[in-house]
Design an enzyme around this catalytic site. Structure first.
Site, PDB file in Angstrom:
ATOM      1  N   HIS B 137     -91.915 114.776 -28.587  1.00 29.45           N
ATOM      2  CA  HIS B 137     -90.745 115.288 -27.861  1.00 29.45           C
ATOM      3  C   HIS B 137     -90.675 116.782 -28.179  1.00 29.45           C
ATOM      4  O   HIS B 137     -91.091 117.212 -29.247  1.00 29.45           O
ATOM      5  CB  HIS B 137     -89.519 114.553 -28.415  1.00 29.45           C
ATOM      6  CG  HIS B 137     -88.231 114.811 -27.706  1.00 29.45           C
ATOM      7  ND1 HIS B 137     -87.517 115.961 -27.865  1.00 29.45           N
ATOM      8  CD2 HIS B 137     -87.524 114.039 -26.849  1.00 29.45           C
ATOM      9  CE1 HIS B 137     -86.407 115.892 -27.138  1.00 29.45           C
ATOM     10  NE2 HIS B 137     -86.394 114.737 -26.504  1.00 29.45           N
ATOM     11  N   ASP B 214     -90.473 111.740 -36.878  1.00 27.37           N
ATOM     12  CA  ASP B 214     -89.397 111.680 -35.894  1.00 27.37           C
ATOM     13  C   ASP B 214     -89.201 110.202 -35.550  1.00 27.37           C
ATOM     14  O   ASP B 214     -90.025 109.600 -34.873  1.00 27.37           O
ATOM     15  CB  ASP B 214     -89.805 112.501 -34.661  1.00 27.37           C
ATOM     16  CG  ASP B 214     -88.879 112.263 -33.453  1.00 27.37           C
ATOM     17  OD1 ASP B 214     -87.995 111.397 -33.519  1.00 27.37           O
ATOM     18  OD2 ASP B 214     -89.081 112.956 -32.439  1.00 27.37           O
ATOM     19  N   GLN B 217     -86.818 107.277 -31.685  1.00 28.61           N
ATOM     20  CA  GLN B 217     -87.084 106.139 -30.802  1.00 28.61           C
ATOM     21  C   GLN B 217     -87.448 104.881 -31.575  1.00 28.61           C
ATOM     22  O   GLN B 217     -87.501 103.793 -31.000  1.00 28.61           O
ATOM     23  CB  GLN B 217     -88.221 106.472 -29.823  1.00 28.61           C
ATOM     24  CG  GLN B 217     -87.895 107.599 -28.867  1.00 28.61           C
ATOM     25  CD  GLN B 217     -86.789 107.235 -27.888  1.00 28.61           C
ATOM     26  OE1 GLN B 217     -86.541 106.071 -27.607  1.00 28.61           O
ATOM     27  NE2 GLN B 217     -86.108 108.237 -27.371  1.00 28.61           N
ATOM     28  N   LYS B 240     -78.941 106.696 -30.304  1.00 27.23           N
ATOM     29  CA  LYS B 240     -79.985 105.897 -29.669  1.00 27.23           C
ATOM     30  C   LYS B 240     -80.041 104.481 -30.254  1.00 27.23           C
ATOM     31  O   LYS B 240     -80.776 103.629 -29.758  1.00 27.23           O
ATOM     32  CB  LYS B 240     -81.344 106.576 -29.830  1.00 27.23           C
ATOM     33  CG  LYS B 240     -81.442 107.882 -29.038  1.00 27.23           C
ATOM     34  CD  LYS B 240     -82.868 108.370 -28.965  1.00 27.23           C
ATOM     35  CE  LYS B 240     -82.985 109.833 -28.627  1.00 27.23           C
ATOM     36  NZ  LYS B 240     -82.724 110.142 -27.210  1.00 27.23           N
ATOM     37  N   CYS B 378     -88.539 115.564 -21.766  1.00 28.27           N
ATOM     38  CA  CYS B 378     -88.695 116.513 -22.874  1.00 28.27           C
ATOM     39  C   CYS B 378     -90.051 116.345 -23.541  1.00 28.27           C
ATOM     40  O   CYS B 378     -90.172 116.470 -24.767  1.00 28.27           O
ATOM     41  CB  CYS B 378     -87.572 116.382 -23.906  1.00 28.27           C
ATOM     42  SG  CYS B 378     -85.957 116.705 -23.202  1.00 28.27           S
TER      43      CYS B 378
END
Lengths: 150, 421
Positions: B137, B214, B217, B240, B378
């Site tokens: 991202h 990261d 997700q 999220k 993104c």
């Protein structure tokens, strides 16, 4: 299916998006501009020949985008050929008022651009319909600046 | 795993999760849009919130709110307890060893910027390299570019293959003694790929690099265990994973956080301030300047409990079944191209339809009440890899059902009808 979708994706729009008119580069262009919609990554480059009387002699574009942005660019190039810079700007104002639903008073005749008026029911897509116009105005105004500095 | 499957509605219907019961906890899912029942398939952008989370926010403001860590009065005590209790829940959520290794941030973007700015500025030297994968991202690319420019270090891309998996051989080739940081996503937002973080971390540690994960997700889908992964930093967003917006966490290994300079200066992050200099607070407070987002930290803790109550195995198996079903439905159509076919994949169905731009798909399905994301997600380098400007993406959550996917495919038929007559 909903009528507003059918009004948005008329056959004319689909046709112009599949076979855009005036698509390609223009070797002898004296003004160009690139436009991007950073939200979606669509991009478009516009080339035109503006003569000494500020008349758009020729106008072509390349790029990729959704059906609305391609059809708008295609129809715009058909409409702008032969128009003066001032006429182009006036037409854009009328078109912009129509697609944003902000036109006052009786409806002005915007000719073939009328097929894009369904966009007013889809506020998130106004940018798609106006990308080509913003790019075209940037192109012809840039030439103006260059002409003045010369 | 994704081949030779027949659609078995009964098996899916009797899975551990009953989406109908779960949906009752999400009032927003009863919304009517354009006269249709809402089908929300934009969960990778932001999930909806269960009543447990919104009620916890109400309760906090109705009976617990004051500023934290400084009042001597009862409410300040309650707020401080609520905030620090949320930190304990967050610590459990990622299985960190120490509560002080958990820093509250606004979200993953701020977590990554904190590490890039504070750790990067402190550690990076001219000539050092930061490895970032092609499927990141933008928020795991741009902060590294900024700090690379400031420190004379360099960002290098770890390429992926056409199935959407990091090419591990290329990764090993890129790793060497100049590699200072490896920044990778646990789950790719635009493709759904689940990356082999533990294995990649071990290789990075072999050359002395630190690994920043990261997990934005990953958090809604996988049980995260920073000790098992052995990563150095990991960050994720509450919104999220069924929590509020504006809150997320950054996990960092204690000795790294201790050695790092503060990210922002202000109240809460100091021990003593004089005009000849200031002494900083211990971690995690050193990295939490100003009044924190107390209410949303409480909501974050509730979101973690919501996920534990359902159970990660049930969540994974439910979403996997939805994804399988979606892939099977897609196979009925020769005009659908799927982006991201890694064997390890979370609930992301990214696709395009031949001859119909993703934006037009998004608008047409929206009028049927189906919310999906269209655009570059993104992740412009991913779009460039596949030579597309945009894709359409449906992403799943615990409340989605087989019917939701059928509604998506019905709506896609409308797009074909409009475009192909």
């Amino acid at each position: 299916m909903m009528d507003d979708l059918k009004a948005l994706y008329q056959e004319v729009i689909i046709d112009h998006s599949r076979s855009p008119r005036n698509f390609g580069s223009l070797e002898s262009a004296n003004c160009s501009a690139a436009g991007v919609n950073p939200l979606c990554g669509d991009e478009l480059t516009l080339h035109c020949i503006l003569d000494a009387d500020e008349i758009i002699q020729d106008i072509r574009f390349v790029g990729r985008g959704c059906a609305i942005s391609l059809a708008s660019a295609s129809i715009m190039t058909e409409m702008l050929r032969g128009k003066t810079k001032t006429e182009a700007e006036k037409l854009f104002d009328q078109f912009h008022a129509r697609v944003t639903g902000t036109a006052d008073g009786p409806l002005v005749d915007i000719g073939k651009l009328e097929v894009l008026s369904g966009v007013r029911e889809f506020p998130t897509r106004v940018k798609c319909a106006t990308l080509a116009w913003h790019t075209a105005l940037a192109a012809i105004n840039k030439t103006d600046e260059q002409v003045t500095t010369e | 795993m994704q081949s030779a499957l027949t659609i078995d509605r009964e098996r899916i219907a009797t899975a551990a999760i009953d989406p109908t019961a779960i949906r009752e906890q999400f009032p927003i899912l009863s919304e009517i849009v354009y006269g249709k029942n809402l089908v929300y398939l934009d969960n990778a952008a932001s999930s909806q919130k269960p009543l447990a989370v919104t009620q916890a926010l109400d309760k906090y403001y109705a009976s617990q709110h004051a500023n934290v860590h400084r009042g001597v009065h009862a409410l300040s005590d309650r707020a401080t307890e609520a905030y620090e209790n949320a930190r304990k829940l967050a610590c459990q959520f990622v299985n960190a060893e120490h509560v002080r290794e958990i820093i509250f941030v606004r979200g993953t973007t701020e977590g990554l910027n904190l590490v890039a700015s504070s750790y990067g500025r402190h550690r990076l030297k001219p000539g050092d390299e930061i490895l970032v994968s092609e499927m990141e991202h933008h928020s795991n690319i741009v902060p590294w570019q900024i700090i690379a420019e400031q420190t004379g270090s360099r960002v290098r891309m770890i390429p992926m293959d056409d199935s959407g998996q990091i090419i591990q051989e290329e990764y090993l080739e890129l790793l060497h003694e100049k590699t200072a940081i490896v920044a990778i996503t646990y789950v790719a937002n635009s493709l759904g790929t689940v990356n082999p973080i533990k294995q990649m971390t071990q290789r990075a540690h072999d050359v002395g690099a630190v690994v920043v994960v990261d997990a934005a997700q990953a958090a809604p889908h996988l049980e995260i265990d920073v000790r098992e992964l052995e990563c150095d930093f990991l960050t994720l967003s509450g919104h999220k994973m069924y929590g509020p917006t504006g809150i997320g966490i950054l996990y960092g290994r204690e000795e790294l956080l201790d050695a790092m300079p503060p990210y922002q200066g202000g109240g809460e992050m100091i021990k003593r301030v004089t005009f000849s200099g200031s002494e900083y607070a211990e971690i995690p407070h050193k990295f939490e300047a100003g009044t924190p987002n107390i209410a949303d930290s409480v909501g974050f803790g509730e979101a973690a409990k919501f996920m534990w109550n359902i159970g990660f195995d049930a969540i994974a198996s439910h979403e996997h079944q939805l994804l399988e079903y979606c892939h099977e439905r897609a196979e009925e159509f020769s005009d659908i191209r799927i982006f991201g076919m890694a064997p390890q994949k979370s609930g992301v169905f990214a696709f395009e339809i031949d001859g119909i731009h993703a934006h037009d798909i998004g608008t047409i399905v929206d009028r049927e009440g189906v919310a999906i994301r269209v655009g570059h997600h993104c992740a412009m380098p991913v779009m460039r890899h596949f030579n597309v400007a945009a894709t359409a993406r449906a992403s799943f959550a615990v409340y989605n059902s087989i019917e939701d996917i059928d509604r998506l495919f019905d709506a896609l038929d409308n797009a074909r009808e409009l475009f192909n007559g």
